[in-house]
Design an enzyme around this catalytic site. Structure first.
Site, PDB file in Angstrom:
ATOM      1  N   SER A  24       0.819  -1.396   0.087  1.00 58.22           N
ATOM      2  CA  SER A  24      -0.140  -0.070  -0.132  1.00 58.22           C
ATOM      3  C   SER A  24       0.818   1.227   0.214  1.00 58.22           C
ATOM      4  O   SER A  24       1.255   1.863   1.055  1.00 58.22           O
ATOM      5  CB  SER A  24      -0.951  -0.099   1.192  1.00 58.22           C
ATOM      6  OG  SER A  24      -1.915   0.994   1.183  1.00 58.22           O
ATOM      7  N   TRP A  25       1.239   1.594  -1.171  1.00 56.28           N
ATOM      8  CA  TRP A  25       1.753   2.958  -1.397  1.00 56.28           C
ATOM      9  C   TRP A  25       1.105   4.196  -0.812  1.00 56.28           C
ATOM     10  O   TRP A  25      -0.048   4.347  -1.027  1.00 56.28           O
ATOM     11  CB  TRP A  25       2.209   3.305  -2.749  1.00 56.28           C
ATOM     12  CG  TRP A  25       2.956   4.356  -3.236  1.00 56.28           C
ATOM     13  CD1 TRP A  25       2.217   5.701  -3.849  1.00 56.28           C
ATOM     14  CD2 TRP A  25       4.010   5.087  -2.696  1.00 56.28           C
ATOM     15  NE1 TRP A  25       3.220   6.743  -3.847  1.00 56.28           N
ATOM     16  CE2 TRP A  25       4.367   6.512  -3.174  1.00 56.28           C
ATOM     17  CE3 TRP A  25       5.246   4.327  -1.969  1.00 56.28           C
ATOM     18  CZ2 TRP A  25       5.496   7.057  -2.937  1.00 56.28           C
ATOM     19  CZ3 TRP A  25       6.277   5.261  -1.787  1.00 56.28           C
ATOM     20  CH2 TRP A  25       6.440   6.341  -2.014  1.00 56.28           C
ATOM     21  N   GLY A  26       1.744   5.087   0.163  1.00 53.16           N
ATOM     22  CA  GLY A  26       1.119   5.985   0.905  1.00 53.16           C
ATOM     23  C   GLY A  26       0.698   5.675   2.415  1.00 53.16           C
ATOM     24  O   GLY A  26       0.327   6.331   3.254  1.00 53.16           O
ATOM     25  N   VAL A  28       2.401   4.509   5.552  1.00 57.58           N
ATOM     26  CA  VAL A  28       3.572   4.571   6.038  1.00 57.58           C
ATOM     27  C   VAL A  28       4.108   3.076   6.528  1.00 57.58           C
ATOM     28  O   VAL A  28       4.844   2.398   6.496  1.00 57.58           O
ATOM     29  CB  VAL A  28       3.978   5.600   6.809  1.00 57.58           C
ATOM     30  CG1 VAL A  28       5.412   5.499   7.355  1.00 57.58           C
ATOM     31  CG2 VAL A  28       3.748   6.810   5.919  1.00 57.58           C
ATOM     32  N   SER A  30       2.478   0.324   6.257  1.00 56.32           N
ATOM     33  CA  SER A  30       2.490  -0.796   5.509  1.00 56.32           C
ATOM     34  C   SER A  30       3.996  -1.070   4.730  1.00 56.32           C
ATOM     35  O   SER A  30       4.444  -2.152   4.744  1.00 56.32           O
ATOM     36  CB  SER A  30       1.490  -0.881   4.477  1.00 56.32           C
ATOM     37  OG  SER A  30       1.746  -1.739   3.617  1.00 56.32           O
ATOM     38  N   ASN A 112     -12.922  -0.351   5.280  1.00 54.39           N
ATOM     39  CA  ASN A 112     -12.995  -0.284   3.639  1.00 54.39           C
ATOM     40  C   ASN A 112     -14.145  -1.229   3.190  1.00 54.39           C
ATOM     41  O   ASN A 112     -14.009  -1.274   2.104  1.00 54.39           O
ATOM     42  CB  ASN A 112     -11.460  -0.772   3.320  1.00 54.39           C
ATOM     43  CG  ASN A 112     -10.371   0.115   3.809  1.00 54.39           C
ATOM     44  OD1 ASN A 112      -9.372  -0.092   4.630  1.00 54.39           O
ATOM     45  ND2 ASN A 112     -10.744   1.583   3.672  1.00 54.39           N
ATOM     46  N   ARG A 140      -6.625  -4.588  -3.354  1.00 61.74           N
ATOM     47  CA  ARG A 140      -7.886  -4.626  -2.651  1.00 61.74           C
ATOM     48  C   ARG A 140      -9.004  -4.418  -3.597  1.00 61.74           C
ATOM     49  O   ARG A 140     -10.389  -4.656  -3.262  1.00 61.74           O
ATOM     50  CB  ARG A 140      -7.736  -3.252  -1.835  1.00 61.74           C
ATOM     51  CG  ARG A 140      -6.689  -3.283  -0.619  1.00 61.74           C
ATOM     52  CD  ARG A 140      -7.217  -2.760   0.415  1.00 61.74           C
ATOM     53  NE  ARG A 140      -8.247  -3.239   1.133  1.00 61.74           N
ATOM     54  CZ  ARG A 140      -8.793  -2.959   2.186  1.00 61.74           C
ATOM     55  NH1 ARG A 140      -8.222  -2.024   2.918  1.00 61.74           N
ATOM     56  NH2 ARG A 140      -9.803  -3.727   2.576  1.00 61.74           N
ATOM     57  N   GLU A 176     -13.355   4.332  -1.125  1.00 58.82           N
ATOM     58  CA  GLU A 176     -12.750   3.502   0.097  1.00 58.82           C
ATOM     59  C   GLU A 176     -13.382   2.895   1.339  1.00 58.82           C
ATOM     60  O   GLU A 176     -13.169   2.675   2.218  1.00 58.82           O
ATOM     61  CB  GLU A 176     -11.544   4.168   0.841  1.00 58.82           C
ATOM     62  CG  GLU A 176     -10.592   4.567  -0.767  1.00 58.82           C
ATOM     63  CD  GLU A 176      -9.722   3.219  -0.764  1.00 58.82           C
ATOM     64  OE1 GLU A 176      -8.988   2.782   0.045  1.00 58.82           O
ATOM     65  OE2 GLU A 176      -9.385   3.001  -2.181  1.00 58.82           O
ATOM     66  N   ARG A 216      -7.142   8.551  -2.538  1.00 54.31           N
ATOM     67  CA  ARG A 216      -7.960   7.505  -2.831  1.00 54.31           C
ATOM     68  C   ARG A 216      -9.473   7.537  -3.248  1.00 54.31           C
ATOM     69  O   ARG A 216     -10.160   6.779  -3.670  1.00 54.31           O
ATOM     70  CB  ARG A 216      -7.622   6.228  -2.007  1.00 54.31           C
ATOM     71  CG  ARG A 216      -6.183   5.869  -1.843  1.00 54.31           C
ATOM     72  CD  ARG A 216      -6.048   4.734  -0.909  1.00 54.31           C
ATOM     73  NE  ARG A 216      -4.377   4.649  -0.419  1.00 54.31           N
ATOM     74  CZ  ARG A 216      -4.371   3.624   0.330  1.00 54.31           C
ATOM     75  NH1 ARG A 216      -5.117   2.763   0.753  1.00 54.31           N
ATOM     76  NH2 ARG A 216      -3.075   3.363   0.472  1.00 54.31           N
ATOM     77  N   HIS A 252      -6.329   7.519   4.543  1.00 57.74           N
ATOM     78  CA  HIS A 252      -7.663   7.572   4.729  1.00 57.74           C
ATOM     79  C   HIS A 252      -7.980   8.595   5.699  1.00 57.74           C
ATOM     80  O   HIS A 252      -7.242   8.823   6.637  1.00 57.74           O
ATOM     81  CB  HIS A 252      -8.287   6.132   5.179  1.00 57.74           C
ATOM     82  CG  HIS A 252      -8.199   5.125   4.099  1.00 57.74           C
ATOM     83  ND1 HIS A 252      -7.841   3.705   4.505  1.00 57.74           N
ATOM     84  CD2 HIS A 252      -8.600   5.144   2.789  1.00 57.74           C
ATOM     85  CE1 HIS A 252      -8.205   2.955   3.332  1.00 57.74           C
ATOM     86  NE2 HIS A 252      -8.289   3.737   2.205  1.00 57.74           N
ATOM     87  N   CYS A 370      -9.765   0.452  11.686  1.00 57.56           N
ATOM     88  CA  CYS A 370      -9.656  -0.107  10.514  1.00 57.56           C
ATOM     89  C   CYS A 370     -10.488  -1.353  10.490  1.00 57.56           C
ATOM     90  O   CYS A 370     -11.006  -1.949   9.427  1.00 57.56           O
ATOM     91  CB  CYS A 370      -8.225  -0.315   9.962  1.00 57.56           C
ATOM     92  SG  CYS A 370      -7.402   1.131   9.361  1.00 57.56           S
TER      93      CYS A 370
END
Length: 446
Positions: A24-26, A28, A30, A112, A140, A176, A216, A252, A370
């Site tokens: 998951s780019w964006g 941190v 992850s 999500n 996803r 999302e 997103r 998010h 989450c």
């Protein structure tokens, strides 16, 4: 007449292939734990323990199932052929990043999973559910079909529940789910105001947008869901997330703000037009005043908010105020720990803080909030859902035994190509759908 209603939390069970692929780019957290060895068994038990603590406190707590992973139908659709072992071997050899993507246990983050509007807000007075297309991330984007089947198996009575298909899976309608949506109200059973938070306007190149990380959620997607759910202007507020916050790792809105009842707990950098958002909410809330709890950058720098997931905590109504259920990492970041000590002494709406250990999820970029999807249900609607998914002492014990019987205690990227893993997952999920009374919701069951 206002019907008595509750806010139920439906937590996602962590899947058997829980691993740290940094997909998951964006996000941190992850990315920073990529290629570490995960412990699926511990992750699932941590999630169950969180559910049990809240159920023991009297909250309505439901369970949502994990997805089948690795997902062979996706690999076959992308041209891989042969038996299952041959497909897994080929993709591991030629495209290990793809194997990681179709093996992700990310469906555990059910914030999500969908956007849900309660019957008190909708035109036809039914609960409306729309699975999120999650089109920003390939791993996803393959979730929404099974998510939709699971939701229909739980909320099946068409007298009370309306199900919509996910929005078109294109960037202009990137959705999302509840991670960018919250509801504020006085009484749960009374009409409220639904706050949709978006990252950018897809059809307006001149509008503000982040430059480092992707936005997103689009305004166009949020508006579409409000239309599908039959929300009037009275029941919906659309607010843009601060692009600078997205570029700081706030992928998010639920990483920077959380709301419940009449309380909105947020960082000063959460919204692009903070004062207008508060004005719009106050104008639309009926029968109650907005209790806005604003955290400044001086109190908690945004980097600390992201690393601790302070705002990805669950905000829960209790008899004597709001309970904030925070991840253990909040006590490991000095500024956040100091802030929490002052928060409960401030005389504001948040009167208690409890720490939850969800470290396995946190290392992959998801905190307590989450892991849950919130669904407001009146008494009739609550009786109408599949009761097998509501956590009781007996179900908790049964699921604990199930996890210990089927989950590995270590998962690396190399393990994902093991054909035995796929067999283990399918056997486990077959048992789980029977336990939860869901019927056949997975591709391998059809």
């Amino acid at each position: 007449m206002v019907k008595r209603a509750v806010e139920a939390n439906f937590d996602g069970l962590v899947g058997p292939t829980h691993n740290y692929a940094g997909l998951s780019w964006g996000n941190v957290a992850s990315r920073s734990n990529v290629n570490s060895v995960a412990n699926p068994r511990e992750a699932a038990l941590q999630g169950l323990a969180k559910m049990k603590r809240l159920a023991d406190r009297g909250y309505v707590q439901g369970v949502l199932p994990p997805h089948e992973r690795p997902h062979l139908p996706t690999l076959r659709a992308l041209g891989f052929t042969g038996n299952e072992g041959q497909v897994l071997s080929a993709v591991a050899r030629t495209d290990p990043a793809l194997l990681a993507a179709v093996s992700s246990a990310s469906a555990m983050w059910t914030a999500n999973a969908a956007t849900v509007s309660p019957s008190a807000d909708t035109a036809d007075q039914r609960v409306h559910l729309t699975p999120a297309n999650l089109s920003a991330k390939f791993h996803r984007s393959i979730e929404h079909r099974v998510t939709g089947r699971a939701l229909k198996a739980i909320f099946s009575d068409e007298r009370y529940f309306a199900h919509h298909s996910a929005l078109p899976s294109v960037s202009q309608f990137g959705d999302e789910g509840a991670a960018n949506h919250t509801r504020l109200c006085g009484d749960y059973g009374a009409p409220g105001v639904e706050l949709f938070v978006y990252g950018q306007e897809a059809f307006n190149d001149a509008a503000p947008a982040p430059v480092r990380f992707p936005a997103r959620q689009t305004l166009e997607a949020s508006r579409a869901i409000a239309r599908l759910h039959g929300l009037t202007d009275r029941h919906a507020v659309f607010a843009q997330q601060n692009p600078a916050a997205i570029d700081a790792g706030v992928f998010h809105n639920d990483v920077i703000a959380v709301g419940n009842g009449n309380c909105l707990f947020y960082h000063e950098q959460a919204f692009l037009h903070e004062s207008q958002v508060l004005t719009d909410l106050r104008e639309r809330l009926t029968g109650v005043e907005l209790a806005a709890v604003r955290v400044s950058s001086d109190q908690v720098p945004i980097a600390d908010a992201v690393s601790s997931y302070l705002f990805n905590s669950q905000l829960l109504a209790s008899a004597d105020g709001m309970l904030l259920a925070v991840p253990g990492e909040c006590r490991e970041v000095a500024s956040v720990s100091r802030y929490l000590d002052t928060l409960v002494q401030s005389g504001g709406p948040i009167t208690a803080v409890e720490v939850f250990d969800v470290k396995q999820s946190m290392r992959n970029g998801g905190g307590p909030a989450c892991l849950r999807l919130r669904v407001v249900l009146n008494e009739d609607e609550l009786r109408a859902i599949n009761q097998n998914v509501i956590l009781t002492d007996a179900l908790y014990e049964r699921l604990t035994v199930w996890v210990k019987a089927h989950y590995r205690d270590a998962m690396s990227q190399q393990d994902l190509a093991d054909p035995m893993l796929l067999d283990e997952v399918r056997k486990a999920l077959d048992e789980l759908t029977a336990i939860l009374g869901l019927g056949s919701i997975y591709d391998f069951q059809m």
